[in-house]
Design a protein around this motif. Structure first.
Motif, PDB file in Angstrom:
ATOM      1  N   ARG A 320       0.830  -1.050   0.007  1.00  0.00           N
ATOM      2  CA  ARG A 320      -0.083   0.116   0.050  1.00  0.00           C
ATOM      3  C   ARG A 320       1.000   1.262   0.046  1.00  0.00           C
ATOM      4  N   SER A 321       2.185   1.084   0.082  1.00  0.00           N
ATOM      5  CA  SER A 321       2.890   2.401   0.203  1.00  0.00           C
ATOM      6  C   SER A 321       4.142   2.077  -0.737  1.00  0.00           C
ATOM      7  N   ASP A 322       4.834   3.076  -1.038  1.00  0.00           N
ATOM      8  CA  ASP A 322       5.911   3.277  -1.756  1.00  0.00           C
ATOM      9  C   ASP A 322       7.201   2.341  -0.883  1.00  0.00           C
ATOM     10  N   LEU A 323       7.322   2.590   0.238  1.00  0.00           N
ATOM     11  CA  LEU A 323       8.255   1.707   1.088  1.00  0.00           C
ATOM     12  C   LEU A 323       7.946   0.248   1.078  1.00  0.00           C
ATOM     13  N   GLU A 324       6.659   0.175   1.201  1.00  0.00           N
ATOM     14  CA  GLU A 324       6.195  -1.485   1.334  1.00  0.00           C
ATOM     15  C   GLU A 324       6.382  -2.021  -0.082  1.00  0.00           C
ATOM     16  N   ASP A 366      11.833  -0.325   9.898  1.00  0.00           N
ATOM     17  CA  ASP A 366      11.088   0.399   8.821  1.00  0.00           C
ATOM     18  C   ASP A 366      10.563  -0.643   7.579  1.00  0.00           C
ATOM     19  N   SER A 370       6.853  -4.793   6.384  1.00  0.00           N
ATOM     20  CA  SER A 370       6.572  -5.086   5.248  1.00  0.00           C
ATOM     21  C   SER A 370       7.170  -6.492   4.851  1.00  0.00           C
ATOM     22  N   HIS A 418      -4.984  11.834  -6.013  1.00  0.00           N
ATOM     23  CA  HIS A 418      -5.058  12.159  -4.547  1.00  0.00           C
ATOM     24  C   HIS A 418      -6.319  12.449  -4.305  1.00  0.00           C
TER      25      HIS A 418
END
Length: 419
Positions: A320-324, A366, A370, A418
């Motif tokens: 769901r996120s760029d990091l994940e 962090d 994930s 967005h």
């Protein structure tokens, strides 16, 4: 500067309609960008009249459309001239002017789809909103092929079978090898472009890790022989025969966990698998204190290829996120190489690859959630094995990782909105 044929048409237009020449010049410069007029397609004309003209061209837009129609008439392009004067064009321009950009854009998209010249998504390729040069070339070529099919009568927009035939023609046009492409296909070129873009993602460490996968992922990953996901097949089959009883907390009942342990070992988490099958796949539904098979679950149970593609699509598709996304993608690449890791060493390697703040325990923290999510899905699906204290993928798990990475790399690029 306009191409010579356009310049001649403008001179002729000036002789009998001098007041419209400026508008015609504006229109044709926007439309062709200096290319010969005969190089344009119906899609080009529709996109200019219904999108570019109302949003980017100043002045009297109805007058510009009329002037362009006159130029087309002089050039013997009657079909395109008719589009300029069509009630649809007037209605779309009015929607932009009176109801705003959102209403105008919605009217444009509906009208464009109704023309039949907009190439549809096919199973092998979903079109991007942001296209690279190869994909744009493929899109233009497919649109021109569809336009020719409509003009020749091979396709009839609005007829009962036209959408199916439009998809079949698009797929054929994309997959056939072509002399003008050096006996390559458009689909192969688009996939190559997307893979290259994916490899060149952010960070030198990530690029170094991804580089070998550009070749490995070019061809589709074969579905493994036999049952590709035995734990999930077992669960769906049991649900189809008698349902899966649940506890008051809506966890699998002891009879289910005991049967799963007998089949797949004591460490198998049938609760995580049931959650995945219900929440992520939509293959199960809860009816009171019983999990039952859905129609989709029944289809997946009898179609191993659909089951495989659905399962591999979950490995990165739920991020769901760029990091994940970055963490799970890096984790799959590292595991797909066949190496084993502890949770800590995998988190450390992933933290280095995704190019976060350098080397602290906070960085590992962090990415750890994930990776925990990813590893939990792989474990529930029976794709992990522990050897000498290290966790690594099974052979089927490696195939699943490659299939997931390929699907992720080849996904269409979309504008970020967005809400």
């Amino acid at each position: 500067m306009p191409a010579p044929d356009v310049a001649a048409l403008l001179l002729e237009l000036e002789r009998f309609e001098p007041d419209v020449v400026d508008d015609a010049t504006t229109a044709v410069e926007w439309l062709t960008g200096g290319d010969p007029l005969e190089s344009i397609t119906q899609l080009d004309v529709c996109e200019f009249l219904w999108f570019t003209l109302p949003l980017k061209v100043g002045g009297d837009q109805v007058a510009v459309a009329r002037a362009l129609g006159l130029l087309f008439t002089l050039g013997g392009m009657a079909r395109y001239a008719a589009l300029c004067a069509a009630p649809t064009t007037a209605r779309i321009l009015r929607a932009y002017a009176e109801e705003g950009e959102d209403a105008g854009t919605a009217a444009y998209q509906a009208a464009l789809d109704a023309t039949g010249v907009l190439p549809p998504d096919i199973p092998d390729l979903g079109w991007s909103s942001i296209m690279g040069p190869e994909e744009h070339g493929a899109h233009v070529a497919c649109s021109a092929a569809l336009e020719l099919a409509i003009v020749s009568g091979e396709l009839q927009p609005g007829s009962p079978a036209w959408k199916r035939r439009r998809e079949a023609l698009t797929r054929r046009w994309l997959t056939e090898t072509r002399p003008e492409l050096g006996h390559d296909s458009w689909l192969h070129r688009v996939h190559g472009e997307r893979l290259n873009r994916w490899v060149l993602g952010r960070g030198s460490a990530r690029r170094e890790l991804a580089q070998p996968f550009e070749v490995r992922l070019h061809a589709p990953i074969p579905v493994p022989d036999g049952d590709p996901v035995p734990p999930l097949t077992w669960l769906l089959d049991r649900a189809s025969r008698e349902g899966l009883p649940l506890t008051r907390e809506h966890r699998p009942a002891r009879s289910v966990t005991a049967a799963a342990a007998h089949e797949f070992g004591a460490r198998h988490d049938v609760g995580a698998l049931a959650h995945l099958a219900r929440t992520d796949l939509g293959a199960l539904t809860r009816n009171g204190r019983v999990l039952e098979l859905t129609p989709l679950g029944a289809r997946l149970l009898t179609d191993r290829e659909s089951l495989w593609h659905s399962v591999t699509g979950l490995l990165l598709g739920s991020a769901r996120s760029d990091l994940e996304v970055a963490a799970q993608e890096a984790g799959l690449m590292l595991l797909a190489e066949g190496n084993g890791f502890t949770d800590a060493t995998l988190a450390g390697r992933v933290a280095d690859v995704v190019d976060l703040d350098e080397g602290s325990w906070e960085v590992c923290a962090d990415v750890a959630p994930s990776l925990t999510s990813l590893m939990g899905r792989l474990d529930a699906l029976g794709m992990l094995v522990v050897h000498d204290g290290l966790t690594l993928l099974t052979p089927v798990g490696r195939s699943a990782a490659l299939a997931a990475l390929r699907a992720h790399a080849l996904r269409p690029r979309k504008y970020v909105t967005h809400g």
